[in-house]
Scaffold this motif. Structure first.
Motif, PDB file in Angstrom:
ATOM      1  N   GLY A  55     -12.397 -35.423  37.379  1.00 28.59           N
ATOM      2  CA  GLY A  55     -12.472 -35.762  35.536  1.00 28.59           C
ATOM      3  C   GLY A  55     -12.982 -36.649  34.823  1.00 28.59           C
ATOM      4  O   GLY A  55     -11.486 -37.667  36.097  1.00 28.59           O
ATOM      5  N   ILE A  56     -13.676 -37.105  34.405  1.00 26.76           N
ATOM      6  CA  ILE A  56     -13.064 -38.383  33.413  1.00 26.76           C
ATOM      7  C   ILE A  56     -13.412 -38.184  32.049  1.00 26.76           C
ATOM      8  O   ILE A  56     -14.471 -37.557  31.130  1.00 26.76           O
ATOM      9  CB  ILE A  56     -14.210 -39.789  33.784  1.00 26.76           C
ATOM     10  N   LEU A  57     -12.207 -38.174  31.113  1.00 27.17           N
ATOM     11  CA  LEU A  57     -11.656 -37.158  29.843  1.00 27.17           C
ATOM     12  C   LEU A  57     -10.967 -38.425  28.586  1.00 27.17           C
ATOM     13  O   LEU A  57      -9.804 -38.452  29.205  1.00 27.17           O
ATOM     14  CB  LEU A  57     -10.932 -36.045  29.954  1.00 27.17           C
ATOM     15  N   THR A  58     -11.646 -39.198  28.837  1.00 21.17           N
ATOM     16  CA  THR A  58     -11.516 -40.116  27.853  1.00 21.17           C
ATOM     17  C   THR A  58     -12.796 -41.329  26.832  1.00 21.17           C
ATOM     18  O   THR A  58     -13.884 -39.710  26.986  1.00 21.17           O
ATOM     19  CB  THR A  58     -11.723 -41.776  28.562  1.00 21.17           C
ATOM     20  N   LEU A  59     -12.329 -41.835  25.497  1.00 21.42           N
ATOM     21  CA  LEU A  59     -13.053 -42.638  24.925  1.00 21.42           C
ATOM     22  C   LEU A  59     -14.300 -43.583  25.974  1.00 21.42           C
ATOM     23  O   LEU A  59     -12.994 -44.153  27.083  1.00 21.42           O
ATOM     24  CB  LEU A  59     -12.151 -42.607  24.349  1.00 21.42           C
ATOM     25  N   ASP A 105      -7.115 -40.590  28.883  1.00 20.56           N
ATOM     26  CA  ASP A 105      -6.434 -41.573  28.321  1.00 20.56           C
ATOM     27  C   ASP A 105      -5.383 -41.473  27.344  1.00 20.56           C
ATOM     28  O   ASP A 105      -5.203 -39.899  27.205  1.00 20.56           O
ATOM     29  CB  ASP A 105      -7.352 -42.603  27.080  1.00 20.56           C
ATOM     30  N   ASP A 106      -5.157 -41.402  25.723  1.00 16.63           N
ATOM     31  CA  ASP A 106      -4.191 -41.950  25.246  1.00 16.63           C
ATOM     32  C   ASP A 106      -4.880 -40.859  24.566  1.00 16.63           C
ATOM     33  O   ASP A 106      -3.670 -39.594  23.507  1.00 16.63           O
ATOM     34  CB  ASP A 106      -3.345 -42.372  24.429  1.00 16.63           C
ATOM     35  N   ASP A 107      -6.153 -40.582  23.887  1.00 19.09           N
ATOM     36  CA  ASP A 107      -6.571 -40.015  23.075  1.00 19.09           C
ATOM     37  C   ASP A 107      -6.662 -38.603  23.971  1.00 19.09           C
ATOM     38  O   ASP A 107      -6.958 -37.395  23.144  1.00 19.09           O
ATOM     39  CB  ASP A 107      -7.879 -40.188  22.780  1.00 19.09           C
ATOM     40  N   PHE A 108      -6.186 -38.243  25.094  1.00 17.82           N
ATOM     41  CA  PHE A 108      -6.561 -36.572  25.771  1.00 17.82           C
ATOM     42  C   PHE A 108      -5.422 -36.296  25.851  1.00 17.82           C
ATOM     43  O   PHE A 108      -5.312 -35.368  26.623  1.00 17.82           O
ATOM     44  CB  PHE A 108      -8.154 -36.528  25.809  1.00 17.82           C
ATOM     45  N   ALA A 109      -4.305 -37.382  26.196  1.00 16.85           N
ATOM     46  CA  ALA A 109      -3.046 -36.385  27.009  1.00 16.85           C
ATOM     47  C   ALA A 109      -2.753 -35.535  26.180  1.00 16.85           C
ATOM     48  O   ALA A 109      -1.848 -34.810  27.417  1.00 16.85           O
ATOM     49  CB  ALA A 109      -2.032 -37.764  26.867  1.00 16.85           C
ATOM     50  N   GLY A 110      -2.612 -35.416  25.521  1.00 14.31           N
ATOM     51  CA  GLY A 110      -1.327 -34.285  24.370  1.00 14.31           C
ATOM     52  C   GLY A 110      -2.591 -33.093  25.239  1.00 14.31           C
ATOM     53  O   GLY A 110      -2.020 -31.880  24.941  1.00 14.31           O
ATOM     54  N   LEU A 111      -3.969 -32.721  25.371  1.00 16.23           N
ATOM     55  CA  LEU A 111      -4.182 -31.610  26.180  1.00 16.23           C
ATOM     56  C   LEU A 111      -4.220 -31.115  27.478  1.00 16.23           C
ATOM     57  O   LEU A 111      -4.906 -30.146  27.852  1.00 16.23           O
ATOM     58  CB  LEU A 111      -6.342 -31.894  26.167  1.00 16.23           C
ATOM     59  N   VAL A 112      -3.350 -31.821  28.379  1.00 17.14           N
ATOM     60  CA  VAL A 112      -3.053 -31.846  29.576  1.00 17.14           C
ATOM     61  C   VAL A 112      -2.361 -30.749  30.149  1.00 17.14           C
ATOM     62  O   VAL A 112      -3.119 -29.687  31.225  1.00 17.14           O
ATOM     63  CB  VAL A 112      -2.522 -32.682  29.768  1.00 17.14           C
ATOM     64  N   PRO A 113      -1.230 -30.423  29.203  1.00 18.71           N
ATOM     65  CA  PRO A 113      -0.365 -29.384  29.648  1.00 18.71           C
ATOM     66  C   PRO A 113      -1.138 -27.784  29.495  1.00 18.71           C
ATOM     67  O   PRO A 113      -1.423 -27.262  30.728  1.00 18.71           O
ATOM     68  CB  PRO A 113       0.598 -29.344  28.474  1.00 18.71           C
ATOM     69  N   GLU A 114      -1.706 -27.983  28.553  1.00 21.96           N
ATOM     70  CA  GLU A 114      -3.328 -26.734  28.319  1.00 21.96           C
ATOM     71  C   GLU A 114      -4.317 -26.886  29.395  1.00 21.96           C
ATOM     72  O   GLU A 114      -4.565 -25.809  30.625  1.00 21.96           O
ATOM     73  CB  GLU A 114      -3.292 -26.796  27.081  1.00 21.96           C
ATOM     74  N   GLY A 136       4.585 -36.197  34.166  1.00 23.42           N
ATOM     75  CA  GLY A 136       3.954 -35.730  35.383  1.00 23.42           C
ATOM     76  C   GLY A 136       2.187 -36.255  35.928  1.00 23.42           C
ATOM     77  O   GLY A 136       1.138 -35.835  36.222  1.00 23.42           O
ATOM     78  N   MET A 137       2.475 -36.735  35.100  1.00 25.72           N
ATOM     79  CA  MET A 137       0.639 -38.473  35.293  1.00 25.72           C
ATOM     80  C   MET A 137       1.514 -38.908  36.056  1.00 25.72           C
ATOM     81  O   MET A 137       2.310 -39.570  35.939  1.00 25.72           O
ATOM     82  CB  MET A 137       0.347 -38.098  33.493  1.00 25.72           C
ATOM     83  N   LEU A 138       0.488 -40.211  36.926  1.00 21.66           N
ATOM     84  CA  LEU A 138      -0.185 -41.086  37.382  1.00 21.66           C
ATOM     85  C   LEU A 138      -0.590 -41.370  36.327  1.00 21.66           C
ATOM     86  O   LEU A 138      -1.481 -41.915  35.703  1.00 21.66           O
ATOM     87  CB  LEU A 138      -0.743 -41.041  38.867  1.00 21.66           C
ATOM     88  N   ARG A 139      -0.028 -43.444  36.576  1.00 18.59           N
ATOM     89  CA  ARG A 139      -0.539 -44.534  35.063  1.00 18.59           C
ATOM     90  C   ARG A 139      -1.617 -44.676  36.174  1.00 18.59           C
ATOM     91  O   ARG A 139      -1.087 -45.693  37.602  1.00 18.59           O
ATOM     92  CB  ARG A 139       1.121 -45.165  35.044  1.00 18.59           C
ATOM     93  N   TYR A 140      -2.497 -45.198  35.999  1.00 14.51           N
ATOM     94  CA  TYR A 140      -4.077 -45.961  36.215  1.00 14.51           C
ATOM     95  C   TYR A 140      -3.377 -47.235  36.807  1.00 14.51           C
ATOM     96  O   TYR A 140      -3.883 -47.798  37.242  1.00 14.51           O
ATOM     97  CB  TYR A 140      -4.798 -46.244  35.015  1.00 14.51           C
ATOM     98  N   GLU A 141      -2.589 -48.197  35.991  1.00 16.28           N
ATOM     99  CA  GLU A 141      -2.594 -49.851  36.536  1.00 16.28           C
ATOM    100  C   GLU A 141      -1.431 -49.868  37.525  1.00 16.28           C
ATOM    101  O   GLU A 141      -1.770 -50.399  38.447  1.00 16.28           O
ATOM    102  CB  GLU A 141      -1.560 -50.577  35.112  1.00 16.28           C
ATOM    103  N   ASP A 142      -0.523 -48.843  37.783  1.00 14.60           N
ATOM    104  CA  ASP A 142       0.501 -48.429  38.512  1.00 14.60           C
ATOM    105  C   ASP A 142      -0.426 -48.282  40.220  1.00 14.60           C
ATOM    106  O   ASP A 142      -0.003 -49.238  40.916  1.00 14.60           O
ATOM    107  CB  ASP A 142       1.644 -47.466  38.780  1.00 14.60           C
TER     108      ASP A 142
END
Length: 511
Positions: A55-59, A105-114, A136-142
């Motif tokens: 899944g990809i949930l980003t702008l 991304d940053d715009d949708f990270a707030g939805l992750v717990p739900e 609880g999330m992994l960093r893409y660049e890392d």
């Protein structure tokens, strides 16, 4: 063909040329290919295997570009989610597809717990925003930095490449399964017909990449080599600045975007002369708006593509048709070299030129089917044809005219009225900014033609003026019997007017 092939070609031809631009980030082909191979490795370490859905949930961004390609690198399927959906709709699609890994991304990270609470199979979330990864999330660049590149698996053919969910304008969304072969076939046909993407050109990606048209536009430039400029959201000022700064040559726009650009007060302050090709579609466009757009961008050729998520681009309208004008300006063009089109009657037989029926198509561009929905697949794919649900006609030379969605056709007093025809007439009124025409129940006529109109700022018009104007352009029985005025029209993420919402709205009976 396999969808990662353009990366290898670009690496051979122009390894240090800029491939992606996003904000202040510019990455060369060499950098992108290395990052894709590393991200593919990281996804494998996270347990993603061939045929899995990610899944990809980003702008829109350069990281979405890398994610699509990394997913295909290991034979998995990209599952971009509609960024305008509610959390419940997003959760439905994730559960339906069975995706276990999600990129946000940053715009949708707030939805992750739900989403974690709603999606029991979702085990890993990768944060591909610019800030630190939330708990609880992994960093893409890392992940990219710590992973060793893996070879391209070169998965292709009928392997599943994309699951794109329909907009849900009627009932629950359906996951459209698109293979490597179907996307390539659709693209090859449309590119041969339009020739609208320059080798080494610059494409501006502003339509969201959960939309099939955006995917086609993005990938067409990737195929030809060149640069992809990503805008996370469409804002007229940002669009104009990007065109001027990056000398953009190609883009796709939906009619609402075209209208916003034509009316933007800063339009004359920017050099947009680099634009040589604008493809428009996704919703009906009036002749009035098209003429304004051609005057606004005189150096650009305009091409209209007809298609749907299930089919990709079916047919196109070449630039020369718009220059000539005339009756064929309202056509969506002829079938591309990889596509067959027919207009079918209720019994499935081909109708002769001039007769209105259901548009159907067949060829390698057609979807594999709907994810997990064999009955729905069987209804859409019948007797070798993909039945689109659109009403249209062909002329003697094979030009297609889309007249309406079949479900949007209005039967009033025994006469068929196509809402698109009425909307085109209403749009020519100088006070009308946008409009939608629907059929509503009527005791006398069965259905009556009803218009919902949004007026331009500072302009006024009465219902009777709107009706009189329509009658000057179309038959009286087609003109709206009732008119209501609204501040806005409800639209989907693809810019399509949600007529279901308008039909369901309470309104008084006609007087």
């Amino acid at each position: 063909m396999y969808l990662t092939q353009p990366l290898h070609r670009a690496l051979q031809h122009a390894p240090d040329a800029p491939m992606t631009v996003c904000g202040e980030r510019t990455k060369s082909t060499r950098q992108v290919v290395d990052r894709v191979a590393r991200l593919a490795s990281a996804l494998q370490e996270l347990g993603v295997a061939a045929k899995d859905r990610v899944g990809i949930l980003t702008l829109n961004s350069d990281r979405v570009h890398e994610s699509f390609l990394a997913i295909w690198w290991i034979g998995a399927a990209a599952h971009p989610l509609n960024a305008r959906w509610s959390s419940a709709e997003i959760a439905y699609a994730l559960n339906d597809s069975g995706a276990e890994v999600l990129l946000v991304d940053d715009d949708f990270a707030g939805l992750v717990p739900e989403l974690r609470a709603r999606c029991v199979e979702l085990r890993t979330v990768v944060h591909c925003g610019d800030g630190p990864a939330p708990d609880g999330m992994l960093r893409y660049e890392d992940l990219i930095r710590s992973s060793t590149p893996v070879p391209d698996g070169r998965h292709g053919g009928d392997a599943l490449a994309l699951i794109l969910y329909t907009g849900g304008t009627t009932g629950l969304p359906k996951g459209v399964m698109i293979s490597h072969r179907s996307l390539c076939s659709s693209l090859f046909g449309s590119m041969l017909a339009m020739r609208n993407v320059d080798r080494g050109g610059v494409t501006l990606v502003t339509v969201p990449l959960f939309h099939i048209a955006a995917v086609c536009s993005w990938y067409a430039q990737l195929l030809m080599g060149g640069t992809l400029v990503f805008l996370p959201l469409f804002r007229p000022a940002d669009f104009l600045q990007a065109v001027e700064r990056h000398r953009v040559t190609t883009c796709i726009l939906i009619p609402t975007m075209v209208q916003m650009l034509c009316e933007h007060p800063e339009l004359g302050d920017h050099d947009v002369s680099s634009l040589r090709s604008i493809t428009y579609g996704g919703a009906a466009s009036s002749d009035t708006l098209l003429h304004r757009a051609m005057e606004t961008f005189p150096g650009a050729g305009f091409s209209q593509g007809y298609g749907m998520t299930e089919t990709g681009v079916l047919c196109t309208l070449g630039r020369e048709e718009h220059v000539r004008g005339g009756a064929r300006q309202r056509s969506t063009g002829r079938a591309t070299p990889t596509v067959e089109i027919a207009v079918l009657g209720p019994d499935g037989s081909r109708l002769p030129p001039g007769r209105v029926g259901e548009i159907a198509t067949r060829g390698d561009h057609v979807m594999l089917g709907y994810w997990g929905k064999p009955d729905e697949t069987a209804r859409a794919l019948r007797d070798g044809w993909m039945h689109t649900g659109d009403a249209g006609r062909l002329d003697d030379d094979g030009y297609l005219y889309v007249v309406d969605r079949l479900k949007d056709m209005i039967i009033t007093g025994g006469e068929n009225v196509y809402s698109a025809e009425v909307e085109n007439a209403l749009a020519a009124h100088p006070a009308v900014a946008s409009c939608a025409v629907i059929g509503v129940p009527d005791d006398r006529w069965g259905e009556r033609v009803h218009a919902v109109v949004v007026l331009r700022p500072g302009r006024t018009a009465t219902a009777e003026e709107i009706r009189t104007h329509a009658k000057s352009l179309i038959a009286g029985y087609k003109a709206p019997r009732t008119v209501e005025f609204a501040e806005t029209l409800p639209t989907s993420a693809a810019g399509k007017i949600l007529k279901r919402v308008l039909r369901d709205a309470p309104r008084p009976a006609a007087t």
